[in-house]
Write an enzyme that holds these catalytic residues in place. Structure first.
Site, PDB file in Angstrom:
ATOM      1  N   THR A 186      -1.042 -30.565 -29.609  1.00  0.00           N
ATOM      2  CA  THR A 186      -1.657 -31.207 -28.732  1.00  0.00           C
ATOM      3  C   THR A 186      -2.164 -32.338 -29.210  1.00  0.00           C
ATOM      4  OG1 THR A 186      -3.679 -29.858 -28.839  1.00  0.00           O
ATOM      5  CG2 THR A 186      -1.946 -29.731 -27.086  1.00  0.00           C
ATOM      6  N   ARG A 218      -0.232 -25.535 -20.590  1.00  0.00           N
ATOM      7  CA  ARG A 218      -1.860 -24.325 -19.762  1.00  0.00           C
ATOM      8  C   ARG A 218      -3.215 -25.315 -20.243  1.00  0.00           C
ATOM      9  NH1 ARG A 218       1.912 -20.992 -20.804  1.00  0.00           N
ATOM     10  NH2 ARG A 218       3.323 -19.995 -18.714  1.00  0.00           N
ATOM     11  N   HIS A 237      11.520 -19.862 -28.711  1.00  0.00           N
ATOM     12  CA  HIS A 237      12.476 -20.490 -27.914  1.00  0.00           C
ATOM     13  C   HIS A 237      13.127 -21.536 -27.909  1.00  0.00           C
ATOM     14  CE1 HIS A 237       8.325 -19.209 -25.603  1.00  0.00           C
ATOM     15  NE2 HIS A 237       8.942 -18.342 -25.802  1.00  0.00           N
ATOM     16  N   CYS A 278      26.378 -27.737 -24.797  1.00  0.00           N
ATOM     17  CA  CYS A 278      27.568 -28.063 -23.003  1.00  0.00           C
ATOM     18  C   CYS A 278      27.537 -26.152 -22.796  1.00  0.00           C
ATOM     19  CB  CYS A 278      29.259 -28.449 -23.931  1.00  0.00           C
ATOM     20  SG  CYS A 278      29.575 -28.198 -21.825  1.00  0.00           S
ATOM     21  N   CYS A 324      29.647 -33.722 -21.246  1.00  0.00           N
ATOM     22  CA  CYS A 324      29.863 -33.042 -22.425  1.00  0.00           C
ATOM     23  C   CYS A 324      31.393 -33.881 -22.118  1.00  0.00           C
ATOM     24  CB  CYS A 324      30.154 -31.434 -22.854  1.00  0.00           C
ATOM     25  SG  CYS A 324      31.740 -31.386 -23.899  1.00  0.00           S
ATOM     26  N   VAL A 382      -7.705 -26.492 -33.850  1.00  0.00           N
ATOM     27  CA  VAL A 382      -6.779 -26.164 -34.904  1.00  0.00           C
ATOM     28  C   VAL A 382      -6.796 -27.495 -35.844  1.00  0.00           C
ATOM     29  CG1 VAL A 382      -5.742 -24.533 -33.722  1.00  0.00           C
ATOM     30  CG2 VAL A 382      -4.579 -27.068 -33.887  1.00  0.00           C
TER      31      VAL A 382
HETATM   32  P1  NAD Z   1       0.055 -22.710 -23.720  1.00  0.00           P
HETATM   33  O1  NAD Z   1       0.098 -24.244 -22.752  1.00  0.00           O
HETATM   34  O2  NAD Z   1       0.116 -21.742 -21.974  1.00  0.00           O
HETATM   35  O3  NAD Z   1      -1.343 -22.833 -24.331  1.00  0.00           O
HETATM   36  C1  NAD Z   1      -1.708 -23.978 -24.724  1.00  0.00           C
HETATM   37  C2  NAD Z   1      -3.127 -23.417 -25.577  1.00  0.00           C
HETATM   38  O4  NAD Z   1      -3.864 -23.860 -26.654  1.00  0.00           O
HETATM   39  C3  NAD Z   1      -4.354 -23.893 -24.508  1.00  0.00           C
HETATM   40  O5  NAD Z   1      -5.362 -22.506 -24.330  1.00  0.00           O
HETATM   41  C4  NAD Z   1      -4.910 -24.606 -25.118  1.00  0.00           C
HETATM   42  O6  NAD Z   1      -6.834 -24.908 -24.438  1.00  0.00           O
HETATM   43  C5  NAD Z   1      -5.072 -24.934 -26.940  1.00  0.00           C
HETATM   44  N1  NAD Z   1      -5.526 -25.743 -27.245  1.00  0.00           N
HETATM   45  C6  NAD Z   1      -4.956 -27.020 -26.347  1.00  0.00           C
HETATM   46  N2  NAD Z   1      -4.710 -27.629 -27.854  1.00  0.00           N
HETATM   47  C7  NAD Z   1      -5.790 -27.313 -28.535  1.00  0.00           C
HETATM   48  C8  NAD Z   1      -6.601 -27.567 -29.818  1.00  0.00           C
HETATM   49  N3  NAD Z   1      -6.739 -28.918 -30.897  1.00  0.00           N
HETATM   50  N4  NAD Z   1      -7.169 -26.215 -30.895  1.00  0.00           N
HETATM   51  C9  NAD Z   1      -7.070 -25.939 -30.504  1.00  0.00           C
HETATM   52  N5  NAD Z   1      -6.787 -24.970 -29.352  1.00  0.00           N
HETATM   53  C10 NAD Z   1      -5.832 -26.047 -28.206  1.00  0.00           C
HETATM   54  O7  NAD Z   1       1.085 -22.609 -25.345  1.00  0.00           O
HETATM   55  P2  NAD Z   1       1.779 -21.655 -24.992  1.00  0.00           P
HETATM   56  O8  NAD Z   1       0.749 -20.720 -25.421  1.00  0.00           O
HETATM   57  O9  NAD Z   1       2.318 -22.233 -26.558  1.00  0.00           O
HETATM   58  O10 NAD Z   1       2.753 -21.385 -24.358  1.00  0.00           O
HETATM   59  C11 NAD Z   1       3.323 -21.750 -23.718  1.00  0.00           C
HETATM   60  C12 NAD Z   1       5.076 -21.901 -23.785  1.00  0.00           C
HETATM   61  O11 NAD Z   1       4.528 -23.458 -24.301  1.00  0.00           O
HETATM   62  C13 NAD Z   1       5.316 -21.620 -25.097  1.00  0.00           C
HETATM   63  O12 NAD Z   1       7.103 -21.045 -23.654  1.00  0.00           O
HETATM   64  C14 NAD Z   1       6.494 -22.674 -25.206  1.00  0.00           C
HETATM   65  O13 NAD Z   1       7.731 -22.982 -25.859  1.00  0.00           O
HETATM   66  C15 NAD Z   1       5.837 -24.500 -24.571  1.00  0.00           C
HETATM   67  N6  NAD Z   1       5.925 -25.731 -24.857  1.00  0.00           N
HETATM   68  C16 NAD Z   1       5.865 -26.027 -25.948  1.00  0.00           C
HETATM   69  C17 NAD Z   1       5.446 -27.351 -26.790  1.00  0.00           C
HETATM   70  C18 NAD Z   1       5.759 -27.543 -27.561  1.00  0.00           C
HETATM   71  O14 NAD Z   1       6.646 -27.157 -28.166  1.00  0.00           O
HETATM   72  N7  NAD Z   1       4.977 -28.603 -28.556  1.00  0.00           N
HETATM   73  C19 NAD Z   1       4.986 -27.264 -25.904  1.00  0.00           C
HETATM   74  C20 NAD Z   1       4.551 -27.722 -24.645  1.00  0.00           C
HETATM   75  C21 NAD Z   1       5.190 -26.428 -24.291  1.00  0.00           C
END
Ligand code: NAD
EC number: 2.3.1.286
Length: 250
Positions: free
Chosen positions: A26, A34, A116, A124, A149, A230
């Site tokens: 993020t 979420r 994932h 394709c 494709c 993080v």
């Molecule tokens: P999730 O969205 O379910 O959970 C993310 C968690 O990270 C949340 O609880 C949130 O509060 C926490 N969070 C956000 N920013 C933070 C920060 N800076 N420091 C600490 N905590 C932080 O995501 P998930 O558990 O990875 O699972 C869901 C799915 O999301 C996976 O299938 C993945 O493929 C997909 N996804 C991936 C990406 C990516 O590749 N960057 C982006 C969106 C979704």
């Protein structure tokens, strides 16, 4: 200090791994699903299902076109770099990730297991020809949605959609059974079977550290729960480890 505790656990572990989720990215400008600014606050999770892709490939690509373009402008942040550094120090043996953004590899991490798939690749659905996602984005610019494709089949991103089996799960579980410590970083720990990775480490007698901004369903079995960002916490762990190793060698 929590950084010191986590640093000490890493220094005394023999096989530590990281399990990462969307929350690690993020700070790179990629929204999670979420969290408070997550994609599911704005869009329906139905958009990421295999049924939706089959029913309405154009609508599916309207969403993925935006996600893919956002991802290509993103760069690894301090948390990705900290994990890459821990791997170089020999303190993290593997990163098992739910992320599809490829930012761990861009930060220099080598042993990355993607559960994932990756948004950086497409294929394709008819002839299975593979494409670099940049080529697909160029195709979209020229020919519109959905990208097709040369055989006429629809192209899709090489990511696991809801309703599809995950990639590399047996390798990931094998690693989890070996591990004596797992750092679960930036994940809501709600997506099955990916969340079996931290659970398996714990069941096999290893330690579980959860680093996430919000509560997770595994908090009650974790050895340490850290509610910090993080990208601030992980560099602090690296600094602590460096200070300890300097101290020990002087
Ligand atoms: P999730 O969205 O379910 O959970 C993310 C968690 O990270 C949340 O609880 C949130 O509060 C926490 N969070 C956000 N920013 C933070 C920060 N800076 N420091 C600490 N905590 C932080 O995501 P998930 O558990 O990875 O699972 C869901 C799915 O999301 C996976 O299938 C993945 O493929 C997909 N996804 C991936 C990406 C990516 O590749 N960057 C982006 C969106 C979704």
């Amino acid at each position: 200090m929590e950084c010191d505790k986590v640093g000490d656990l890493l220094l005394t572990s023999t096989y530590a791994i990281a399990f990462t989720g969307a929350g690690i990215s993020t700070a790179s400008g990629i929204p999670d699903f979420r969290g408070p600014n997550g994609l599911w606050k704005k869009y329906s999770p139905e958009l990421a299902t295999i049924e939706y892709f089959k029913k309405d490939p154009r609508g599916f690509w309207e969403f993925y076109n935006l996600r893919m373009r956002g991802l290509f402008t993103a760069l690894p942040n301090k948390a990705h770099h900290a994990l890459a550094e821990l791997e170089k120090m020999g303190l993290i043996r593997a990163i098992i990730t739910q992320n599809i953004d490829g930012l761990h590899q861009l930060a220099g991490s080598r042993n990355v297991i993607e559960l994932h798939g990756s948004m950086r690749k497409c294929y394709c659905v008819k002839c299975l020809k593979t494409y670099d996602s940049n080529t697909v984005l160029d195709k979209i610019d020229k020919e519109g949605l959905p990208p097709k494709c040369e055989c006429g089949g629809v192209i899709r991103p090489d990511v696991v959609l809801f309703g599809e089996p995950v990639y590399n799960i047996s390798t990931a579980l094998e690693i989890a059974r070996e591990a004596d410590l797992v750092l679960a970083i930036g994940s809501s720990l709600t997506v099955y079977p990916a969340n079996m990775i931290p659970l398996t480490v714990k069941e096999m007698g290893g330690k579980l550290i959860i680093l996430n901004a919000e509560e997770t369903p595994l908090d009650n079995i974790a050895d340490i729960v850290i509610r910090e960002r993080v990208e601030e916490f992980l560099p602090c762990v690296v600094d602590y480890i460096k200070s300890q190793t300097l101290h020990r060698s002087s």
